[in-house]
Design an enzyme around this catalytic site. Structure first.
Site, short mmCIF file in Angstrom:
data_model
loop_
_atom_site.label_atom_id
_atom_site.label_comp_id
_atom_site.label_asym_id
_atom_site.label_seq_id
_atom_site.Cartn_x
_atom_site.Cartn_y
_atom_site.Cartn_z
N LYS A 62 0.84 -1.21 0.00
CA LYS A 62 0.00 0.00 0.00
C LYS A 62 0.88 1.27 0.00
CE LYS A 62 -2.45 0.98 3.79
NZ LYS A 62 -2.27 2.28 4.45
N ASP A 88 -6.69 1.11 1.18
CA ASP A 88 -6.57 1.38 2.60
C ASP A 88 -7.90 0.98 3.27
OD1 ASP A 88 -8.40 3.34 2.01
OD2 ASP A 88 -7.42 4.88 3.21
#
Ligand code: SF4
Length: 227
Positions: free
Chosen positions: A126, A145
């Site tokens: 991420k 997220d």
């Protein structure tokens, strides 16, 4: 209960259109002025709010401006400098390790590949995706997220349980040119309306196409549990 469009590509398009109209200036909210600052800010933002990160980095970036300065600091000094950030002790170690690795392996530059970035301490897929997108203009994937995870499940875009599998699912249905924006739109809507505990479905631009709409649907598809 809202009725999602079929197929999922049509649902994605409608969701994106509606959110784009609502949040026309949607983009990253972390403050940074170069790639190193971006990398550090994203590492600090794991399980912490962007607002808090921005408060702390204002002074941090004045004190530490090069990889060598992070490398030459002690973990304790860095942990103190980022006090107030979630897991500041661990992250102090990450910052020191990142400084060392950038100096030793990358000539003091922030690398531009997923493999090299995820090799750095405290950097997962991420974080690497955010740095690639905003630091290098390389869009290799979709940043998933907590907001993207929750909204894409609530909206019936995926039934996958983990960020990695959700990303694999989303890259197949979100047009590539929208990958970056899609994340920021979900984050904006997740903060403003579709919050984790108490989404404001009565005042949501997606209610008509949302199969989780509270009051009409008995189930929050994000968790699979009854509201
Ligand atoms: S706020 Fe409610 S209606 Fe809107 S997207 Fe979230 S769960 Fe669906």
């Amino acid at each position: 209960m809202g009725t999602p469009l079929e197929p999922r590509e049509a649902q994605v398009e409608e969701v994106t259109d509606r959110l784009r109209e609502t949040y026309p200036d949607s983009t990253i909210s972390l403050r940074y002025s170069n790639r190193l600052e971006l990398l550090i800010a994203v590492v600090l933002s794991a399980q912490c709010t962007d607002e808090r990160v921005n408060e702390v980095t204002e002074e941090l970036f004045e004190t530490y401006s090069t990889p060598a300065e992070y490398a030459n600091a002690t973990e304790e000094e860095l942990a103190d400098a980022i006090y107030g950030i979630t897991f500041h002790n661990n992250k102090g170690g990450y910052l020191q390790g990142i400084g060392e690795r950038l100096v030793a392996d990358h000539d003091g530059e922030v690398p531009d590949t997923m493999a090299e970035l995820t090799d750095l301490p405290g950097v997962g897929r991420k974080t690497a995706n955010v740095v690639l997108q905003h630091g290098h203009d390389i869009v290799e994937g979709i940043v998933v997220d907590t907001h993207v995870q929750r909204l894409s499940r609530r909206l019936g875009l995926t039934e996958e349980p983990t960020p990695e599998r959700i990303e694999e699912d989303l890259v197949g249905i979100v047009p590539r040119e929208d990958w970056q924006e899609f994340t920021h739109l979900c984050i904006d809507h997740g903060r403003a309306t579709c919050t984790a505990r108490n989404p404001d479905c009565g005042d949501c631009v997606l209610a008509a196409i949302c199969p989780s709409q509270k009051g009409d649907s008995p189930v929050d598809l994000a968790s699979g549990e009854p509201w």
